[in-house]
Design an enzyme around this catalytic site. Sequence first.
Site, PDB file in Angstrom:
ATOM      1  N   LYS A 219      19.948 -32.088  25.380  1.00 34.06           N
ATOM      2  CA  LYS A 219      19.971 -31.241  26.575  1.00 34.06           C
ATOM      3  C   LYS A 219      19.881 -32.094  27.847  1.00 34.06           C
ATOM      4  O   LYS A 219      20.666 -31.935  28.766  1.00 34.06           O
ATOM      5  CB  LYS A 219      18.797 -30.244  26.559  1.00 34.06           C
ATOM      6  CG  LYS A 219      18.796 -29.306  25.365  1.00 34.06           C
ATOM      7  CD  LYS A 219      17.660 -28.296  25.421  1.00 34.06           C
ATOM      8  CE  LYS A 219      16.272 -28.893  25.353  1.00 34.06           C
ATOM      9  NZ  LYS A 219      15.972 -29.609  24.098  1.00 34.06           N
TER      10      LYS A 219
ATOM     11  N   ARG B 262      12.266 -20.889  27.389  1.00 33.74           N
ATOM     12  CA  ARG B 262      11.938 -21.267  26.011  1.00 33.74           C
ATOM     13  C   ARG B 262      11.284 -20.138  25.235  1.00 33.74           C
ATOM     14  O   ARG B 262      10.970 -20.312  24.064  1.00 33.74           O
ATOM     15  CB  ARG B 262      10.962 -22.438  26.043  1.00 33.74           C
ATOM     16  CG  ARG B 262      11.606 -23.781  25.707  1.00 33.74           C
ATOM     17  CD  ARG B 262      10.525 -24.828  25.891  1.00 33.74           C
ATOM     18  NE  ARG B 262      10.698 -25.967  25.072  1.00 33.74           N
ATOM     19  CZ  ARG B 262      11.138 -27.143  25.517  1.00 33.74           C
ATOM     20  NH1 ARG B 262      11.513 -27.287  26.755  1.00 33.74           N
ATOM     21  NH2 ARG B 262      11.211 -28.165  24.704  1.00 33.74           N
TER      22      ARG B 262
ATOM     23  N   ARG C 162      14.209 -42.249  20.871  1.00 32.54           N
ATOM     24  CA  ARG C 162      14.390 -42.016  22.320  1.00 32.54           C
ATOM     25  C   ARG C 162      13.484 -42.899  23.168  1.00 32.54           C
ATOM     26  O   ARG C 162      12.288 -42.991  22.940  1.00 32.54           O
ATOM     27  CB  ARG C 162      14.099 -40.551  22.640  1.00 32.54           C
ATOM     28  CG  ARG C 162      14.019 -40.269  24.140  1.00 32.54           C
ATOM     29  CD  ARG C 162      14.183 -38.824  24.486  1.00 32.54           C
ATOM     30  NE  ARG C 162      13.163 -37.966  23.931  1.00 32.54           N
ATOM     31  CZ  ARG C 162      13.204 -36.635  24.002  1.00 32.54           C
ATOM     32  NH1 ARG C 162      14.222 -36.040  24.590  1.00 32.54           N
ATOM     33  NH2 ARG C 162      12.242 -35.914  23.483  1.00 32.54           N
TER      34      ARG C 162
ATOM     35  N   ARG D  49       8.068 -41.370  24.810  1.00 27.19           N
ATOM     36  CA  ARG D  49       7.204 -40.222  25.058  1.00 27.19           C
ATOM     37  C   ARG D  49       6.168 -40.092  23.951  1.00 27.19           C
ATOM     38  O   ARG D  49       6.498 -40.241  22.774  1.00 27.19           O
ATOM     39  CB  ARG D  49       8.057 -38.953  25.127  1.00 27.19           C
ATOM     40  CG  ARG D  49       8.611 -38.714  26.511  1.00 27.19           C
ATOM     41  CD  ARG D  49       9.614 -37.605  26.563  1.00 27.19           C
ATOM     42  NE  ARG D  49       9.237 -36.401  25.844  1.00 27.19           N
ATOM     43  CZ  ARG D  49       9.984 -35.308  25.816  1.00 27.19           C
ATOM     44  NH1 ARG D  49      11.145 -35.283  26.451  1.00 27.19           N
ATOM     45  NH2 ARG D  49       9.593 -34.255  25.135  1.00 27.19           N
TER      46      ARG D  49
ATOM     47  N   ARG E 149       6.737 -29.512  17.446  1.00 26.30           N
ATOM     48  CA  ARG E 149       7.700 -29.081  18.477  1.00 26.30           C
ATOM     49  C   ARG E 149       8.895 -28.376  17.833  1.00 26.30           C
ATOM     50  O   ARG E 149       9.400 -27.391  18.369  1.00 26.30           O
ATOM     51  CB  ARG E 149       8.173 -30.288  19.300  1.00 26.30           C
ATOM     52  CG  ARG E 149       7.085 -30.773  20.254  1.00 26.30           C
ATOM     53  CD  ARG E 149       7.384 -32.156  20.780  1.00 26.30           C
ATOM     54  NE  ARG E 149       8.627 -32.213  21.497  1.00 26.30           N
ATOM     55  CZ  ARG E 149       9.392 -33.306  21.574  1.00 26.30           C
ATOM     56  NH1 ARG E 149       9.023 -34.418  20.960  1.00 26.30           N
ATOM     57  NH2 ARG E 149      10.509 -33.278  22.249  1.00 26.30           N
TER      58      ARG E 149
HETATM   59  P1  ADP Z   1      12.345 -31.526  24.464  1.00 24.10           P
HETATM   60  O1  ADP Z   1      13.482 -30.696  24.862  1.00 24.10           O
HETATM   61  O2  ADP Z   1      12.744 -32.877  23.992  1.00 24.10           O
HETATM   62  O3  ADP Z   1      11.427 -30.821  23.515  1.00 24.10           O
HETATM   63  P2  ADP Z   1      10.994 -31.162  27.042  1.00 24.10           P
HETATM   64  O4  ADP Z   1      10.815 -32.277  27.996  1.00 24.10           O
HETATM   65  O5  ADP Z   1      11.932 -30.069  27.413  1.00 24.10           O
HETATM   66  O6  ADP Z   1      11.386 -31.837  25.667  1.00 24.10           O
HETATM   67  O7  ADP Z   1       9.584 -30.480  26.731  1.00 24.10           O
HETATM   68  C1  ADP Z   1       8.440 -31.229  26.426  1.00 24.10           C
HETATM   69  C2  ADP Z   1       7.225 -30.301  26.328  1.00 24.10           C
HETATM   70  O8  ADP Z   1       6.978 -29.678  27.606  1.00 24.10           O
HETATM   71  C3  ADP Z   1       7.369 -29.132  25.367  1.00 24.10           C
HETATM   72  O9  ADP Z   1       7.034 -29.506  24.038  1.00 24.10           O
HETATM   73  C4  ADP Z   1       6.371 -28.134  25.963  1.00 24.10           C
HETATM   74  O10 ADP Z   1       5.031 -28.482  25.635  1.00 24.10           O
HETATM   75  C5  ADP Z   1       6.536 -28.340  27.456  1.00 24.10           C
HETATM   76  N1  ADP Z   1       7.570 -27.450  28.042  1.00 24.10           N
HETATM   77  C6  ADP Z   1       8.693 -27.854  28.686  1.00 24.10           C
HETATM   78  N2  ADP Z   1       9.392 -26.791  29.107  1.00 24.10           N
HETATM   79  C7  ADP Z   1       8.706 -25.683  28.726  1.00 24.10           C
HETATM   80  C8  ADP Z   1       8.930 -24.280  28.844  1.00 24.10           C
HETATM   81  N3  ADP Z   1      10.025 -23.789  29.463  1.00 24.10           N
HETATM   82  N4  ADP Z   1       8.012 -23.445  28.289  1.00 24.10           N
HETATM   83  C9  ADP Z   1       6.907 -23.916  27.681  1.00 24.10           C
HETATM   84  N5  ADP Z   1       6.642 -25.216  27.522  1.00 24.10           N
HETATM   85  C10 ADP Z   1       7.526 -26.110  28.043  1.00 24.10           C
HETATM   86  P1  ADP Z   2      16.651 -33.202  24.619  1.00 28.02           P
HETATM   87  O1  ADP Z   2      16.582 -33.144  26.118  1.00 28.02           O
HETATM   88  O2  ADP Z   2      17.435 -32.055  24.043  1.00 28.02           O
HETATM   89  O3  ADP Z   2      15.321 -33.343  23.979  1.00 28.02           O
HETATM   90  P2  ADP Z   2      17.819 -35.885  25.016  1.00 28.02           P
HETATM   91  O4  ADP Z   2      18.996 -35.685  25.911  1.00 28.02           O
HETATM   92  O5  ADP Z   2      16.594 -36.471  25.600  1.00 28.02           O
HETATM   93  O6  ADP Z   2      17.488 -34.486  24.239  1.00 28.02           O
HETATM   94  O7  ADP Z   2      18.304 -36.761  23.764  1.00 28.02           O
HETATM   95  C1  ADP Z   2      17.409 -37.103  22.701  1.00 28.02           C
HETATM   96  C2  ADP Z   2      17.765 -38.487  22.177  1.00 28.02           C
HETATM   97  O8  ADP Z   2      19.036 -38.431  21.503  1.00 28.02           O
HETATM   98  C3  ADP Z   2      17.911 -39.578  23.240  1.00 28.02           C
HETATM   99  O9  ADP Z   2      17.446 -40.782  22.687  1.00 28.02           O
HETATM  100  C4  ADP Z   2      19.414 -39.642  23.514  1.00 28.02           C
HETATM  101  O10 ADP Z   2      19.825 -40.937  23.925  1.00 28.02           O
HETATM  102  C5  ADP Z   2      19.979 -39.295  22.145  1.00 28.02           C
HETATM  103  N1  ADP Z   2      21.231 -38.515  22.191  1.00 28.02           N
HETATM  104  C6  ADP Z   2      21.551 -37.519  23.056  1.00 28.02           C
HETATM  105  N2  ADP Z   2      22.765 -36.996  22.762  1.00 28.02           N
HETATM  106  C7  ADP Z   2      23.205 -37.697  21.679  1.00 28.02           C
HETATM  107  C8  ADP Z   2      24.405 -37.628  20.884  1.00 28.02           C
HETATM  108  N3  ADP Z   2      25.375 -36.722  21.148  1.00 28.02           N
HETATM  109  N4  ADP Z   2      24.527 -38.489  19.844  1.00 28.02           N
HETATM  110  C9  ADP Z   2      23.544 -39.374  19.548  1.00 28.02           C
HETATM  111  N5  ADP Z   2      22.398 -39.491  20.269  1.00 28.02           N
HETATM  112  C10 ADP Z   2      22.234 -38.663  21.315  1.00 28.02           C
END
Ligand code: ADP
Ligand code: ADP
Length: 222
Positions: free
Chosen positions: A17, A92, A131, A164, A175
């Site tokens: 994302k 979410r 990541r 992270r 998660r």
């Molecule tokens: P990812 O998409 O990789 O799980 P995010 O950076 O979007 O990571 O989210 C990290 C953490 O932040 C989540 O596990 C949650 O604890 C919190 N968080 C982020 N966005 C939201 C949301 N819209 N609602 C509730 N918790 C959130």
């Molecule tokens: P999210 O925000 O959904 O948690 P990220 O954009 O942070 O996801 O991506 C998670 C990890 O996967 C990062 O290390 C990123 O470099 C890698 N990544 C993202 N898109 C791809 C893809 N299409 N193929 C392989 N690795 C990817």
Amino acid sequence: MSLKRALIFLGPPGAGKGTQAKQIAKNCGIPHLSTGDMFRDAISRGTELGKQVKPIMGRGELVPDDLVMKMVEERLSRPDCAQGFVFDGFPRTLGQAAQLDRILEERGFSKPLVIDLAVSEDKLMRRLTGRWTCSLGGEIYNVYDAPPKRPGICDVDGGKLVQRLDDRPEVVKERLAAYERQTKPLTDYYREKGVLETIDAGAGVGEVNRALRQVLNGDKRS
Ligand code: ADP
Ligand code: ADP
């Protein structure tokens, strides 16, 4: 993208994302709003909100809706959000989605476009545990699939790359469970509204980006 429209990225943790949302926001000249980044920023600044959410995020649970909505409403009231924005990691829960609908309507926005990035769980583990993120500009890398030129250093601004805390395997499990339980139902919610587009996000970054652009251009030939 048409004016006054929100783009929403749905998908499990690690789906890509942030990677895709940042690029699209940059190309469209609209803000990229990651609620996760906003919470991490609050934690690093040691604010009251940061203190509240730190233990919750550390466990891999979702932050309560009222805290999320207060932060999002404040952000959307700023002038740079007047014409559109890209949400990454929000909404979410069904509660957040319903409140967002109300906010968008009040502000005269058209229906959002919702992109669901679909990826199998085995790929998610590799993406999350590999990541690394730039501590200065937030650029996202992956030690397996998208490594920086110099290990530990950001290609863009030379910042130090960090992992992270919630990308540890035991927190990742929680998660992913929170996603299944609380966020996945949003795909049905938006599908019923006719605004959901699902993209196979298991392919490489460039390929996913191409599929995404086709959707945004209204070209569904993919
Ligand atoms: P990812 O998409 O990789 O799980 P995010 O950076 O979007 O990571 O989210 C990290 C953490 O932040 C989540 O596990 C949650 O604890 C919190 N968080 C982020 N966005 C939201 C949301 N819209 N609602 C509730 N918790 C959130
Ligand atoms: P999210 O925000 O959904 O948690 P990220 O954009 O942070 O996801 O991506 C998670 C990890 O996967 C990062 O290390 C990123 O470099 C890698 N990544 C993202 N898109 C791809 C893809 N299409 N193929 C392989 N690795 C990817």
